[in-house]
Motif scaffolding. Structure first.
Motif, PDB file in Angstrom:
ATOM      1  N   TYR A  22      26.147  66.097  62.699  1.00  0.00           N
ATOM      2  CA  TYR A  22      25.780  67.571  62.163  1.00  0.00           C
ATOM      3  C   TYR A  22      27.484  68.076  62.055  1.00  0.00           C
ATOM      4  O   TYR A  22      28.318  67.762  62.618  1.00  0.00           O
ATOM      5  N   ILE A  24      29.530  71.439  60.421  1.00  0.00           N
ATOM      6  CA  ILE A  24      29.354  72.845  59.787  1.00  0.00           C
ATOM      7  C   ILE A  24      30.242  73.037  58.786  1.00  0.00           C
ATOM      8  O   ILE A  24      31.407  72.653  58.430  1.00  0.00           O
ATOM      9  N   LEU A  31      24.932  74.180  57.576  1.00  0.00           N
ATOM     10  CA  LEU A  31      24.794  73.108  58.622  1.00  0.00           C
ATOM     11  C   LEU A  31      24.518  71.876  57.809  1.00  0.00           C
ATOM     12  O   LEU A  31      23.298  72.001  57.352  1.00  0.00           O
ATOM     13  N   LEU A  55      29.780  74.888  67.361  1.00  0.00           N
ATOM     14  CA  LEU A  55      28.564  73.864  67.085  1.00  0.00           C
ATOM     15  C   LEU A  55      28.447  72.939  68.466  1.00  0.00           C
ATOM     16  O   LEU A  55      29.359  72.547  69.086  1.00  0.00           O
ATOM     17  N   VAL A  65      24.207  76.682  66.914  1.00  0.00           N
ATOM     18  CA  VAL A  65      25.280  77.165  65.935  1.00  0.00           C
ATOM     19  C   VAL A  65      25.692  78.542  66.127  1.00  0.00           C
ATOM     20  O   VAL A  65      24.713  79.221  66.165  1.00  0.00           O
ATOM     21  N   GLY A  80      17.799  69.326  61.686  1.00  0.00           N
ATOM     22  CA  GLY A  80      18.793  70.036  61.049  1.00  0.00           C
ATOM     23  C   GLY A  80      17.821  70.714  59.771  1.00  0.00           C
ATOM     24  O   GLY A  80      18.577  71.250  58.704  1.00  0.00           O
TER      25      GLY A  80
END
Length: 124
Positions: A22, A24, A31, A55, A65, A80
């Motif tokens: 993941y 940012i 994301l 995160l 987040v 996600g």
């Protein structure tokens, strides 16, 4: 001289199973979810994700987040792709800088930028 900051990969975290990454993207308020090979599995945007900067991935694979510009903490599914919940809003957090889940105390810990302090939310 004009300096432009591009936080393309601002922070990253790995899923508990190690199959997803993941990321940012602070500058574009996104994301990103990537596979091990780097291919993009999902791109998540939401009005509650203004200047994301904190995160964390829980042991259950849910993604937390913090939105610094929107003063929010949101929970995103492990794919996600969709927001599961808004966990905190401006009346509770102002300029959240970091977020973490502690499974031993079943709490979400949020670090605040402007106050140089933390807030602890019990969950469950």
């Amino acid at each position: 001289m004009l300096m432009v900051l591009c936080f393309t990969v601002y922070k990253c975290a790995v899923s508990p199973t190690g199959d997803k990454l993941y990321i940012i993207n602070n500058n574009q308020h996104k994301l990103l979810t990537l596979a091990r090979d780097g291919s993009v599995l999902a791109t998540f945007t939401d009005h509650a994700l203004d200047n994301p900067n904190g995160l964390h991935v829980t042991p259950a694979g849910q993604v937390l987040v913090s939105g610094w510009g929107s003063n929010t903490i949101i929970q995103v599914d492990s794919e996600g792709k969709r927001k599961l919940a808004t966990l905190a809003m401006e009346d509770e957090v102002v300029k959240p800088w970091s977020v973490c889940y502690n499974r031993h105390t079943a709490s979400i810990i949020v670090g605040l930028y402007n106050k140089s302090s933390i807030i602890v939310f019990k969950v469950g």
